[in-house]
Write an enzyme that holds these catalytic residues in place. Structure first.
Site, mmCIF file in Angstrom:
data_model
loop_
_atom_site.group_PDB
_atom_site.id
_atom_site.type_symbol
_atom_site.label_atom_id
_atom_site.label_comp_id
_atom_site.label_asym_id
_atom_site.label_seq_id
_atom_site.Cartn_x
_atom_site.Cartn_y
_atom_site.Cartn_z
ATOM 1 N N LYS A 1 -80.872 -18.294 53.149
ATOM 2 C CA LYS A 1 -80.044 -17.610 54.153
ATOM 3 C C LYS A 1 -79.587 -18.607 55.209
ATOM 4 O O LYS A 1 -78.427 -18.658 55.566
ATOM 5 C CB LYS A 1 -80.885 -16.502 54.788
ATOM 6 C CG LYS A 1 -80.249 -15.220 55.122
ATOM 7 C CD LYS A 1 -79.677 -14.372 54.020
ATOM 8 C CE LYS A 1 -79.462 -14.958 52.718
ATOM 9 N NZ LYS A 1 -79.071 -14.217 51.600
ATOM 10 N N HIS B 1 -98.467 -32.606 49.579
ATOM 11 C CA HIS B 1 -98.342 -33.347 48.320
ATOM 12 C C HIS B 1 -97.013 -34.089 48.235
ATOM 13 O O HIS B 1 -96.601 -34.485 47.144
ATOM 14 C CB HIS B 1 -98.504 -32.387 47.128
ATOM 15 C CG HIS B 1 -99.861 -31.757 47.083
ATOM 16 N ND1 HIS B 1 -100.995 -32.469 46.773
ATOM 17 C CD2 HIS B 1 -100.273 -30.495 47.345
ATOM 18 C CE1 HIS B 1 -102.048 -31.664 46.830
ATOM 19 N NE2 HIS B 1 -101.635 -30.456 47.192
ATOM 20 N N ASN C 1 -58.537 -15.073 37.022
ATOM 21 C CA ASN C 1 -59.891 -15.320 37.529
ATOM 22 C C ASN C 1 -60.710 -15.774 36.333
ATOM 23 O O ASN C 1 -60.747 -15.082 35.326
ATOM 24 C CB ASN C 1 -60.458 -14.016 38.121
ATOM 25 C CG ASN C 1 -61.942 -14.117 38.469
ATOM 26 O OD1 ASN C 1 -62.495 -15.216 38.505
ATOM 27 N ND2 ASN C 1 -62.578 -12.987 38.727
ATOM 28 N N GLY C 2 -61.368 -16.937 36.443
ATOM 29 C CA GLY C 2 -62.180 -17.417 35.325
ATOM 30 C C GLY C 2 -61.904 -18.883 35.062
ATOM 31 O O GLY C 2 -61.263 -19.565 35.871
ATOM 32 N N ARG D 1 -65.185 -11.909 48.588
ATOM 33 C CA ARG D 1 -65.633 -12.609 47.396
ATOM 34 C C ARG D 1 -65.603 -14.118 47.586
ATOM 35 O O ARG D 1 -66.224 -14.846 46.807
ATOM 36 C CB ARG D 1 -64.737 -12.239 46.212
ATOM 37 C CG ARG D 1 -64.799 -10.770 45.850
ATOM 38 C CD ARG D 1 -63.645 -10.400 44.972
ATOM 39 N NE ARG D 1 -63.787 -10.920 43.628
ATOM 40 C CZ ARG D 1 -64.317 -10.238 42.614
ATOM 41 N NH1 ARG D 1 -64.757 -9.033 42.799
ATOM 42 N NH2 ARG D 1 -64.401 -10.778 41.418
ATOM 43 N N GLU E 1 -77.152 -21.441 53.695
ATOM 44 C CA GLU E 1 -75.839 -21.079 53.155
ATOM 45 C C GLU E 1 -74.818 -20.732 54.238
ATOM 46 O O GLU E 1 -73.630 -20.859 54.009
ATOM 47 C CB GLU E 1 -75.936 -19.947 52.133
ATOM 48 C CG GLU E 1 -76.254 -18.591 52.709
ATOM 49 C CD GLU E 1 -76.300 -17.495 51.644
ATOM 50 O OE1 GLU E 1 -75.515 -17.516 50.710
ATOM 51 O OE2 GLU E 1 -77.153 -16.582 51.790
ATOM 52 N N CYS F 1 -62.395 -15.737 42.673
ATOM 53 C CA CYS F 1 -61.009 -15.275 42.687
ATOM 54 C C CYS F 1 -60.911 -13.757 42.665
ATOM 55 O O CYS F 1 -61.713 -13.086 42.009
ATOM 56 C CB CYS F 1 -60.267 -15.819 41.483
ATOM 57 S SG CYS F 1 -60.349 -17.581 41.350
ATOM 58 N N LYS G 1 -68.751 -14.513 47.003
ATOM 59 C CA LYS G 1 -69.698 -13.404 46.989
ATOM 60 C C LYS G 1 -70.057 -13.021 45.562
ATOM 61 O O LYS G 1 -71.205 -12.781 45.228
ATOM 62 C CB LYS G 1 -69.055 -12.206 47.703
ATOM 63 C CG LYS G 1 -69.923 -10.953 47.736
ATOM 64 C CD LYS G 1 -71.084 -11.134 48.668
ATOM 65 C CE LYS G 1 -71.978 -9.924 48.783
ATOM 66 N NZ LYS G 1 -73.249 -10.273 49.426
ATOM 67 N N GLU H 1 -86.122 -17.139 50.211
ATOM 68 C CA GLU H 1 -84.938 -16.378 50.604
ATOM 69 C C GLU H 1 -84.482 -16.770 52.024
ATOM 70 O O GLU H 1 -83.288 -16.903 52.296
ATOM 71 C CB GLU H 1 -85.224 -14.872 50.525
ATOM 72 C CG GLU H 1 -84.152 -13.965 51.078
ATOM 73 C CD GLU H 1 -82.760 -14.185 50.455
ATOM 74 O OE1 GLU H 1 -82.653 -14.882 49.436
ATOM 75 O OE2 GLU H 1 -81.793 -13.677 51.043
ATOM 76 N N TRP I 1 -60.435 -19.204 44.401
ATOM 77 C CA TRP I 1 -61.613 -20.022 44.725
ATOM 78 C C TRP I 1 -61.532 -21.203 43.780
ATOM 79 O O TRP I 1 -61.671 -21.055 42.565
ATOM 80 C CB TRP I 1 -62.882 -19.198 44.493
ATOM 81 C CG TRP I 1 -64.146 -19.852 44.951
ATOM 82 C CD1 TRP I 1 -64.673 -19.840 46.210
ATOM 83 C CD2 TRP I 1 -65.081 -20.573 44.138
ATOM 84 N NE1 TRP I 1 -65.862 -20.521 46.227
ATOM 85 C CE2 TRP I 1 -66.134 -20.981 44.973
ATOM 86 C CE3 TRP I 1 -65.130 -20.923 42.790
ATOM 87 C CZ2 TRP I 1 -67.222 -21.725 44.505
ATOM 88 C CZ3 TRP I 1 -66.209 -21.661 42.324
ATOM 89 C CH2 TRP I 1 -67.235 -22.046 43.185
HETATM 90 O O1 M6R Z 1 -74.404 -10.326 42.675
HETATM 91 P P1 M6R Z 1 -75.677 -11.052 42.400
HETATM 92 O O2 M6R Z 1 -76.863 -10.444 43.034
HETATM 93 O O3 M6R Z 1 -75.890 -11.274 40.910
HETATM 94 O O4 M6R Z 1 -75.453 -12.493 43.017
HETATM 95 C C1 M6R Z 1 -76.387 -13.510 42.840
HETATM 96 C C2 M6R Z 1 -76.209 -14.603 43.868
HETATM 97 O O5 M6R Z 1 -74.955 -15.216 43.724
HETATM 98 C C3 M6R Z 1 -76.337 -14.066 45.296
HETATM 99 O O6 M6R Z 1 -77.554 -13.419 45.464
HETATM 100 C C4 M6R Z 1 -76.236 -15.210 46.311
HETATM 101 O O7 M6R Z 1 -77.301 -16.094 46.162
HETATM 102 C C5 M6R Z 1 -76.220 -14.590 47.705
HETATM 103 N N1 M6R Z 1 -74.874 -14.309 48.094
HETATM 104 C C6 M6R Z 1 -76.835 -15.446 48.720
HETATM 105 O O8 M6R Z 1 -76.882 -14.804 49.953
#
Ligand code: M6R
Length: 602
Positions: free
Chosen positions: A483, A502, A100-101, A27, A486, A2, A597, A479, A74
């Site tokens: 990527k 395994h 937000n929260g 976000r 997501e 949010c 985000k 990673e 959100w």
């Molecule tokens: O702001 P942060 O680095 O703490 O965020 C952690 C994760 O939410 C963030 O890295 C998330 O996995 C990425 N947006 C993925 O691309």
């Protein structure tokens, strides 16, 4: 997650709120709304499910207004829908709230205070605004006192912006765990979830601490604690360039941010290179780290993946035993800690609730810590003993790219500084090697067409895919898989190449894409063996290797970089694979479904 913007004073409030919310779009959100009061003290509420572009079609921008609050939601309590979108009004319409929260005791609050009250939404926020009105009416409190009373019974995380329609020359705010800032202007004041939302109007910001009550008028900001003690806190200047927040000629933020990575590497060299030619960080940080017998890197998602590469750098260059943990697990079950632990929080946003909770725990125990973040003044930066900045510029696309490589580079900077302090030298010339990385990144970025072609031919129709690699390549595989999954929604998993046989190899079928990362000569033959195993079972393979491990048939051969830094090159290819696959599938690259985000709830 949010986003909140509030504005009081001279200006077109609707425009400020909408442009601020647009800056917070990155976000992640699923509905949006604004509430404004006009010069004749008439209230106007506009909200819509979906994008801000849709909200804009219903907002009356002609109204002459003096105060307003806006929100991107959100969904947590109740699905994405217009009736669940914020701002929420109290039953009589007197109080209007954005939040937000997550309010943890919302059911209990409803039972205790709102018997017989009909609610319009399924949100915890509507319960919060209804109990503010309950206290105002039933205990004959002013709007401000009713807000304060509500804050004393609400449990959970919140950033609130509140308007009392009966007192429209004032706006209130408060926070607990969730981020919120005050923006100070000439003839106006603002609140916002982060400085990007207000940077077009002011670069002066004041941090809000948990459990403070903020009263804003057009000319004044008052911060007080819940006991009514007024707090004097100076503003700081947010070093954000409004043009950094634009896409420029790029179609998406993600590709702009991928392309910016060589420049970020060079900026980091400039920021951290000391007069002796090697990297340096503050003496107090080196002292605290070298006094530690074990380092604990705590982070989520992409930042956690960068942490694994950071571990390898600290162990190889500084011989400092290092563990990597997921914040959400770590906060609630600490591992058996060493006698002199040191904690590193990797967080692009500096606001991630899971990481912040872990830092709260570490602070309670009184241990030293470092936050490595992209956002100066962010919560985790303020609350850790030390901060190192990523200097990556704002990262807007939900999928993290330049923050990941900047995090690894800053871990390399740190390892180099520590090695020089500990041994008087380092086993590698890190400044030179990072500058080689920057050039290697450029070479890879010039080969986008080739990567696009492979992704388009092999990934568009698949439901699942695998990344495999060993050692550093396994960390990059983690990673790379995140990527791809997501943003393209292809179920992608990363495996340590040796683990496939395994169990996981059972999932490989005719045509399953398996991408092998092979940059380490010491394990190259083994990974190639694993590639053969999946090929024999019908997998469609792609091999990414480097000059020292390459074979003629490999699909992509990376330019040479130091063996300790190969993730910084490999990941550029896999970021582009994710980008082009998502484009090819026709999805929104920057705003993947369900994701936020800045993840500000646990
Ligand atoms: O702001 P942060 O680095 O703490 O965020 C952690 C994760 O939410 C963030 O890295 C998330 O996995 C990425 N947006 C993925 O691309």
């Amino acid at each position: 997650m949010c986003g909140i913007v509030g504005f009081i004073g001279q200006g077109n409030v609707q425009e400020v709120l909408i442009s601020g919310l647009e800056k917070l779009e990155y976000r992640g959100y699923d509905s949006a709304g604004i509430f404004v009061i006009d010069q004749a003290n008439q209230a106007h509420l506009f909200k819509e499910e979906g994008r801000i572009a849709k909200l804009k079609t219903v907002v009356d921008f002609e109204l002459a207004t003096k105060v307003g609050i806006g929100h991107t939601r959100w969904a947590t309590h109740g699905p994405a829908a217009k009736h669940n979108a914020h701002p929420h009004q109290s039953p009589s319409g007197r109080f209007v709230l954005v939040h937000n929260g997550v309010i943890e005791n919302f059911n209990q609050l409803r039972e205790e205070y709102l018997n017989g009250v009909t609610l319009q939404s399924q949100t915890d926020t509507e319960i919060a605004v209804a109990i503010i009105e309950h206290f105002a009416v039933n205990e004959d409190l002013s709007g401000k006192e009713a807000f304060k009373k509500a804050l004393s019974v609400i449990e959970g995380s919140y950033a609130f912006g509140l308007i009392d329609v009966e007192n429209p020359d004032v706006m209130y705010a408060a926070k607990n765990k969730s981020p919120l800032l005050i923006g100070k202007g000439q003839g106006f004041n603002m609140i916002c979830s982060d400085a990007m939302a207000g940077i077009a109007y002011t670069n002066q910001y004041i941090e809000i601490k948990d459990k403070e009550l903020i009263t804003l008028t057009a000319d004044q900001v008052t911060i007080e604690d819940f006991q009514g003690q007024v707090i004097d806190r100076p503003a700081y200047v947010a070093e954000l360039d409004a043009s950094d927040l634009e896409k420029g000629t790029y179609p998406y933020y993600m590709i702009k941010e991928i392309d910016e990575q060589p420049a970020v590497m060079r900026r980091l060299i400039q920021e951290y290179q000391g007069p002796n030619g090697h990297f340096e960080v503050e003496a107090s940080l080196t002292k605290d780290l070298l006094a530690a017998d074990r380092v604990y890197i705590v982070a989520c998602g992409t930042s956690n993946h960068a942490g694994w590469v950071g571990k390898s750098l600290l162990e190889k260059l500084v011989k400092l035993p290092t563990e990597v943990h997921l914040s959400s697990e770590f906060a609630y079950q600490l591992p058996l800690l060493s006698e002199h632990p040191f904690f590193i929080f990797l967080t692009q946003s500096g606001e991630t609730a899971d990481s912040r909770q872990a830092l709260v725990k570490v602070n309670e125990l009184g241990y030293p810590s470092l936050t490595i973040t992209n956002v100066k003044g962010s919560t985790l930066s303020r609350e850790a003993s030390h901060t190192l900045l990523l200097h990556a510029g704002p990262e807007i696309a939900v999928a993290s790219t330049k923050a990941y490589t900047a995090q690894i580079a800053v871990m390399a900077v740190l390892a180099d500084a520590l090695a020089h302090e500990k041994y008087g030298q380092s086993s590698m010339d890190m400044v030179r090697e990072l500058s080689i990385v920057a050039s290697a990144m450029e070479t890879i970025l010039a080969d986008k067409d080739k990567i696009n072609e492979w992704a388009s031919q092999n990934l568009l129709a698949t439901r699942n895919a695998f990344y495999i690699g060993r050692l550093l390549d396994y960390y990059v595989a983690m990673e790379s898989a995140l990527k791809l999954k997501e943003i393209s929604y292809i179920q992608t998993e990363a495996f340590a190449a040796g683990e496939l046989k395994h169990g996981t190899i059972a999932l490989v079928e005719e045509g399953t894409p398996v991408i092998g990362l092979i940059t380490d000569p010491s394990v190259a033959a083994h990974t190639r063996g694993n590639i053969e195993e999946v090929r024999a079972r019908g997998a469609q393979t792609m091999v990414i290797s480097t000059k020292v491990t390459a074979k003629a048939e490999d699909d992509f051969v990376l330019p040479s970089v130091h063996a300790n830094l190969t993730p910084l090159a490999t990941v550029i290819v896999t970021q582009l694979i994710a980008y082009f696959t998502t484009l090819g599938k026709g999805y929104d690259v920057d705003k993947p479904r369900n994701l936020a985000k800045s993840v500000t709830v646990e």
